[in-house]
Scaffold this motif. Structure first.
Motif, PDB file in Angstrom:
ATOM      1  N   ASN A  60      42.821  35.509  42.997  1.00 29.43           N
ATOM      2  CA  ASN A  60      42.462  36.797  42.851  1.00 29.43           C
ATOM      3  C   ASN A  60      42.890  37.448  44.049  1.00 29.43           C
ATOM      4  OD1 ASN A  60      42.019  39.205  41.529  1.00 29.43           O
ATOM      5  ND2 ASN A  60      39.948  39.381  42.140  1.00 29.43           N
ATOM      6  N   TYR A  61      43.381  38.827  43.937  1.00 24.35           N
ATOM      7  CA  TYR A  61      43.614  39.625  45.170  1.00 24.35           C
ATOM      8  C   TYR A  61      43.518  41.022  44.716  1.00 24.35           C
ATOM      9  CZ  TYR A  61      48.329  40.828  43.568  1.00 24.35           C
ATOM     10  OH  TYR A  61      49.283  41.528  42.575  1.00 24.35           O
ATOM     11  N   TYR A  62      42.953  42.235  45.691  1.00 24.52           N
ATOM     12  CA  TYR A  62      42.535  43.251  45.593  1.00 24.52           C
ATOM     13  C   TYR A  62      42.376  44.237  46.955  1.00 24.52           C
ATOM     14  CZ  TYR A  62      37.746  41.604  46.914  1.00 24.52           C
ATOM     15  OH  TYR A  62      36.886  40.797  47.698  1.00 24.52           O
ATOM     16  N   LEU A  63      42.337  45.150  46.598  1.00 27.00           N
ATOM     17  CA  LEU A  63      42.348  46.023  48.136  1.00 27.00           C
ATOM     18  C   LEU A  63      40.846  46.709  48.064  1.00 27.00           C
ATOM     19  CD1 LEU A  63      44.649  46.850  49.881  1.00 27.00           C
ATOM     20  CD2 LEU A  63      44.638  49.059  48.850  1.00 27.00           C
ATOM     21  N   LYS A  64      40.237  46.459  49.314  1.00 22.84           N
ATOM     22  CA  LYS A  64      38.959  47.288  49.462  1.00 22.84           C
ATOM     23  C   LYS A  64      38.921  47.840  50.737  1.00 22.84           C
ATOM     24  CE  LYS A  64      34.170  46.022  49.796  1.00 22.84           C
ATOM     25  NZ  LYS A  64      32.985  44.816  49.901  1.00 22.84           N
ATOM     26  N   ASP A  65      38.583  49.118  50.970  1.00 23.71           N
ATOM     27  CA  ASP A  65      38.644  50.056  52.137  1.00 23.71           C
ATOM     28  C   ASP A  65      39.746  49.634  52.687  1.00 23.71           C
ATOM     29  OD1 ASP A  65      35.961  50.617  51.541  1.00 23.71           O
ATOM     30  OD2 ASP A  65      35.104  48.983  52.750  1.00 23.71           O
ATOM     31  N   SER A  66      40.882  49.752  52.022  1.00 26.40           N
ATOM     32  CA  SER A  66      42.412  49.914  52.609  1.00 26.40           C
ATOM     33  C   SER A  66      42.854  48.497  53.243  1.00 26.40           C
ATOM     34  CB  SER A  66      42.643  50.867  53.568  1.00 26.40           C
ATOM     35  OG  SER A  66      42.361  52.012  52.916  1.00 26.40           O
ATOM     36  N   VAL A  67      42.110  47.340  52.860  1.00 20.04           N
ATOM     37  CA  VAL A  67      42.323  46.023  53.465  1.00 20.04           C
ATOM     38  C   VAL A  67      42.402  45.187  52.131  1.00 20.04           C
ATOM     39  CG1 VAL A  67      41.478  43.907  54.827  1.00 20.04           C
ATOM     40  CG2 VAL A  67      40.727  46.490  55.388  1.00 20.04           C
ATOM     41  N   HIS A  69      42.411  41.811  50.228  1.00 23.02           N
ATOM     42  CA  HIS A  69      41.590  40.694  50.064  1.00 23.02           C
ATOM     43  C   HIS A  69      42.344  39.748  49.244  1.00 23.02           C
ATOM     44  CE1 HIS A  69      37.749  42.052  52.086  1.00 23.02           C
ATOM     45  NE2 HIS A  69      38.421  43.056  52.132  1.00 23.02           N
ATOM     46  N   MET A  70      42.268  38.211  49.501  1.00 23.81           N
ATOM     47  CA  MET A  70      42.875  37.148  48.733  1.00 23.81           C
ATOM     48  C   MET A  70      41.877  36.029  48.578  1.00 23.81           C
ATOM     49  SD  MET A  70      46.825  37.306  50.419  1.00 23.81           S
ATOM     50  CE  MET A  70      46.072  37.122  52.034  1.00 23.81           C
ATOM     51  N   GLU A  71      41.428  36.051  47.377  1.00 27.12           N
ATOM     52  CA  GLU A  71      40.164  34.990  47.093  1.00 27.12           C
ATOM     53  C   GLU A  71      40.701  33.936  46.489  1.00 27.12           C
ATOM     54  OE1 GLU A  71      37.109  37.294  44.941  1.00 27.12           O
ATOM     55  OE2 GLU A  71      36.282  38.128  46.861  1.00 27.12           O
ATOM     56  N   SER A  72      40.045  32.807  46.940  1.00 28.22           N
ATOM     57  CA  SER A  72      40.316  31.424  46.345  1.00 28.22           C
ATOM     58  C   SER A  72      38.961  30.887  45.938  1.00 28.22           C
ATOM     59  CB  SER A  72      40.877  30.649  47.135  1.00 28.22           C
ATOM     60  OG  SER A  72      42.349  31.101  47.847  1.00 28.22           O
ATOM     61  N   LEU A  73      38.743  30.459  44.681  1.00 23.55           N
ATOM     62  CA  LEU A  73      37.185  30.027  44.293  1.00 23.55           C
ATOM     63  C   LEU A  73      37.502  28.842  43.423  1.00 23.55           C
ATOM     64  CD1 LEU A  73      34.069  30.674  43.809  1.00 23.55           C
ATOM     65  CD2 LEU A  73      34.860  31.727  41.588  1.00 23.55           C
ATOM     66  N   LEU A  74      36.804  27.974  43.945  1.00 22.85           N
ATOM     67  CA  LEU A  74      36.636  26.394  43.230  1.00 22.85           C
ATOM     68  C   LEU A  74      35.277  26.196  42.911  1.00 22.85           C
ATOM     69  CD1 LEU A  74      38.049  23.914  42.798  1.00 22.85           C
ATOM     70  CD2 LEU A  74      37.248  22.970  44.714  1.00 22.85           C
ATOM     71  N   ALA A  75      35.357  26.374  41.274  1.00 22.99           N
ATOM     72  CA  ALA A  75      33.982  26.419  40.519  1.00 22.99           C
ATOM     73  C   ALA A  75      34.211  25.984  39.260  1.00 22.99           C
ATOM     74  CB  ALA A  75      33.423  27.844  40.777  1.00 22.99           C
ATOM     75  N   ILE A  76      32.754  25.893  38.679  1.00 23.46           N
ATOM     76  CA  ILE A  76      32.867  25.693  37.096  1.00 23.46           C
ATOM     77  C   ILE A  76      32.729  27.062  36.543  1.00 23.46           C
ATOM     78  CG2 ILE A  76      31.375  24.374  35.404  1.00 23.46           C
ATOM     79  CD1 ILE A  76      30.490  22.470  37.272  1.00 23.46           C
ATOM     80  N   ASP A  77      33.329  27.296  35.446  1.00 21.44           N
ATOM     81  CA  ASP A  77      33.468  28.479  34.657  1.00 21.44           C
ATOM     82  C   ASP A  77      32.027  28.692  33.887  1.00 21.44           C
ATOM     83  OD1 ASP A  77      33.727  30.899  33.618  1.00 21.44           O
ATOM     84  OD2 ASP A  77      35.737  30.010  32.325  1.00 21.44           O
ATOM     85  N   THR A  78      30.984  29.099  34.583  1.00 24.96           N
ATOM     86  CA  THR A  78      29.774  29.417  34.101  1.00 24.96           C
ATOM     87  C   THR A  78      29.150  30.825  34.494  1.00 24.96           C
ATOM     88  OG1 THR A  78      28.309  28.686  36.092  1.00 24.96           O
ATOM     89  CG2 THR A  78      29.041  27.008  34.200  1.00 24.96           C
ATOM     90  N   ILE A 370      42.092  21.563  50.258  1.00 24.13           N
ATOM     91  CA  ILE A 370      43.379  22.477  49.810  1.00 24.13           C
ATOM     92  C   ILE A 370      43.211  23.423  48.457  1.00 24.13           C
ATOM     93  CG2 ILE A 370      45.671  22.166  48.807  1.00 24.13           C
ATOM     94  CD1 ILE A 370      45.837  19.498  49.766  1.00 24.13           C
ATOM     95  N   PHE A 371      43.371  24.693  48.800  1.00 29.26           N
ATOM     96  CA  PHE A 371      43.081  25.758  47.701  1.00 29.26           C
ATOM     97  C   PHE A 371      44.289  26.403  47.487  1.00 29.26           C
ATOM     98  CE2 PHE A 371      38.367  27.287  48.216  1.00 29.26           C
ATOM     99  CZ  PHE A 371      37.997  25.583  47.576  1.00 29.26           C
ATOM    100  N   ALA A 372      44.400  27.257  46.346  1.00 33.09           N
ATOM    101  CA  ALA A 372      45.473  28.158  45.972  1.00 33.09           C
ATOM    102  C   ALA A 372      45.209  29.581  46.580  1.00 33.09           C
ATOM    103  CB  ALA A 372      45.894  28.155  44.558  1.00 33.09           C
ATOM    104  N   VAL A 373      46.220  30.136  46.605  1.00 37.82           N
ATOM    105  CA  VAL A 373      45.761  31.511  46.861  1.00 37.82           C
ATOM    106  C   VAL A 373      46.936  32.600  46.172  1.00 37.82           C
ATOM    107  CG1 VAL A 373      47.215  31.747  49.171  1.00 37.82           C
ATOM    108  CG2 VAL A 373      45.417  33.336  48.828  1.00 37.82           C
ATOM    109  N   GLN A 374      46.581  33.633  45.655  1.00 40.99           N
ATOM    110  CA  GLN A 374      47.315  34.713  45.084  1.00 40.99           C
ATOM    111  C   GLN A 374      47.529  35.829  45.820  1.00 40.99           C
ATOM    112  OE1 GLN A 374      45.752  36.027  41.462  1.00 40.99           O
ATOM    113  NE2 GLN A 374      47.729  37.010  40.733  1.00 40.99           N
ATOM    114  N   HIS A 375      48.693  36.455  46.086  1.00 45.89           N
ATOM    115  CA  HIS A 375      48.921  37.544  46.780  1.00 45.89           C
ATOM    116  C   HIS A 375      50.090  38.510  46.222  1.00 45.89           C
ATOM    117  CE1 HIS A 375      53.118  35.987  47.610  1.00 45.89           C
ATOM    118  NE2 HIS A 375      52.406  34.765  47.991  1.00 45.89           N
ATOM    119  N   PRO A 376      49.966  39.761  46.693  1.00 46.55           N
ATOM    120  CA  PRO A 376      51.081  40.591  46.365  1.00 46.55           C
ATOM    121  C   PRO A 376      52.543  40.423  46.225  1.00 46.55           C
ATOM    122  CG  PRO A 376      49.347  41.959  47.693  1.00 46.55           C
ATOM    123  CD  PRO A 376      49.279  40.255  47.867  1.00 46.55           C
ATOM    124  N   ASP A 377      53.299  40.695  45.245  1.00 49.81           N
ATOM    125  CA  ASP A 377      54.691  40.129  45.509  1.00 49.81           C
ATOM    126  C   ASP A 377      55.427  40.749  46.732  1.00 49.81           C
ATOM    127  OD1 ASP A 377      54.655  38.538  43.337  1.00 49.81           O
ATOM    128  OD2 ASP A 377      55.038  40.120  41.849  1.00 49.81           O
TER     129      ASP A 377
END
Length: 377
Positions: A60-67, A69-78, A370-377
């Motif tokens: 996921n990626y998003y903008l917070k306080d004009s910064v 953020h690119m998040e990578s999460l390895l988890a069980i979907d609960t 090794i993680f994946a990361v999503q970023h703006p195009d």
């Protein structure tokens, strides 16, 4: 949030939108990316992998306080994450909109500073050294010499030492007053090491020198003594006949520690009482820069088996994190969907202390993955 799962057959399942509840389509990658996390938590090994035991990689990626953020999460979907890991890479500059946010200033190879709640994140592999006099007899004026110059005073600072570009350096403390039995002491310090020694003059006459090496930090493995660059002995204590050496000869001790760290200490020796022996001491502190937005930093979060959250984003945190390699890969959602190229995969390593909101902590050692990361195009 986008979901990516790798199977043993190299098939990747990708959500069609940034939501964990989205329906999934199938796509194949020729390079067969594998997403995983390994290391130890409080000394206990942990190895988790997307596509096994219900684990998936979410991006996921998003903008917070004009910064950005690119998040990578390895988890069980609960509903609540358990034994899960999240890495949040912060953009290296502020941006007014997500469209204009740049990821290239933060998603780079090499060490990355940990985001710090104090607004003063430490700069990786950069240290500040603070030197002070030790065991002085009376008020003796001192002259200090470091690679950036010399000055007089009771203490000396050598700041912003980059351990990657400057593997070692030498500091000297010299008596500027009446000559003592050791008017000069010098330490050659390895910047990547964590060891500290000292040598004490037990007896100094025109014929005999007795000196002893001691450890302040670390366990001593071996010592090589020399006088005017002539090897004269080994072991913690040196007793040597100095007849034939003019006063003002240089004693050197090369101290090797069990950790592999090496510190070399030198003293100029004159005949005199051990009470006039001078020594120096120092602190090695991580260098911190004022960065209130934590630009170009990273945050690491761990959820334990009970869902309790620990993260690295606390004031004056401890640890290091590094991106080892970055690779491109494209997501082909289906034959009727255009290929997207706003994902990358990256490998990382680190050692960190994470804390929860109640002040308790966990130690992450030798982490790698090794993680994946999503970023703006």
């Amino acid at each position: 949030m986008k979901k990516t799962v790798t199977s043993l057959l190299g098939v990747v399942l990708i959500a069609a939108a940034c939501s964990k509840d989205s329906s999934l389509d199938q796509a194949e990658y020729s390079d067969n990316p594998l997403f995983y996390f390994s290391g130890s938590v409080n000394g206990l090994p942990i190895n988790i992998q997307a596509g096994k035991d219900g684990y998936a990689m979410y991006t996921n990626y998003y903008l917070k306080d004009s910064v950005l953020h690119m998040e990578s999460l390895l988890a069980i979907d609960t509903p609540s994450y358990r034994e899960a890991f999240k890495i949040d890479i912060h953009g290296g500059e502020t941006s007014g909109t997500i469209v204009n946010a740049s990821y290239s200033t933060s998603l780079i190879n090499g060490p990355i500073a940990l985001a710090d709640a104090s607004g003063f994140p430490r700069r990786p592999h950069v240290y500040d050294y603070i030197f002070t006099s030790d065991s002085l007899n009376g008020d003796i004026p001192l002259q200090w010499t470091t690679p950036n110059g010399s000055h007089y005073g009771d203490s000396c600072n050598y700041l912003e030492v980059n351990a990657l570009s400057q593997q070692s350096f030498k500091v000297e403390m010299q008596s500027a007053g009446p000559l003592s039995c050791t008017p000069l002491v010098a330490h050659t310090i390895l910047t990547q090491g964590d060891c500290k020694g000292e040598i004490h003059i037990l007896k100094s006459t025109n014929s005999v020198l007795i000196a002893e090496a001691r450890s302040r930090v670390g366990l001593i493995k071996s010592i090589q003594w020399s006088v005017n660059d002539q090897n004269v002995g080994t072991g913690l204590t040196l007793s040597y006949d100095v007849l034939g050496f003019s006063p003002g000869y240089r004693l050197k001790a090369k101290i090797v520690f069990e950790s592999g760290c090496i510190e070399t200490i030198e003293k100029v020796i004159l005949a005199g009482s051990p009470q006039c022996d001078i020594n120096l001491n120092y602190q090695k502190l991580p260098h911190r820069d004022y960065n209130p937005h934590n630009l170009g930093t990273v945050s690491v979060t761990y959820f334990d088996a009970n869902g309790k959250e620990y993260n690295s984003h606390y004031a004056y945190n401890t640890g290091h994190f590094s991106i080892e390699a970055i690779a491109n890969y494209n997501e082909s959602m289906s034959s009727s969907t255009p290929v997207t190229n706003n994902h990358k995969r990256y490998s990382f390593s680190g050692d960190l202390v994470l804390k929860s909101s109640d002040g308790s902590s966990v130690q992450l050692d030798n982490i790698f993955g090794i993680f994946a990361v999503q970023h703006p195009d």
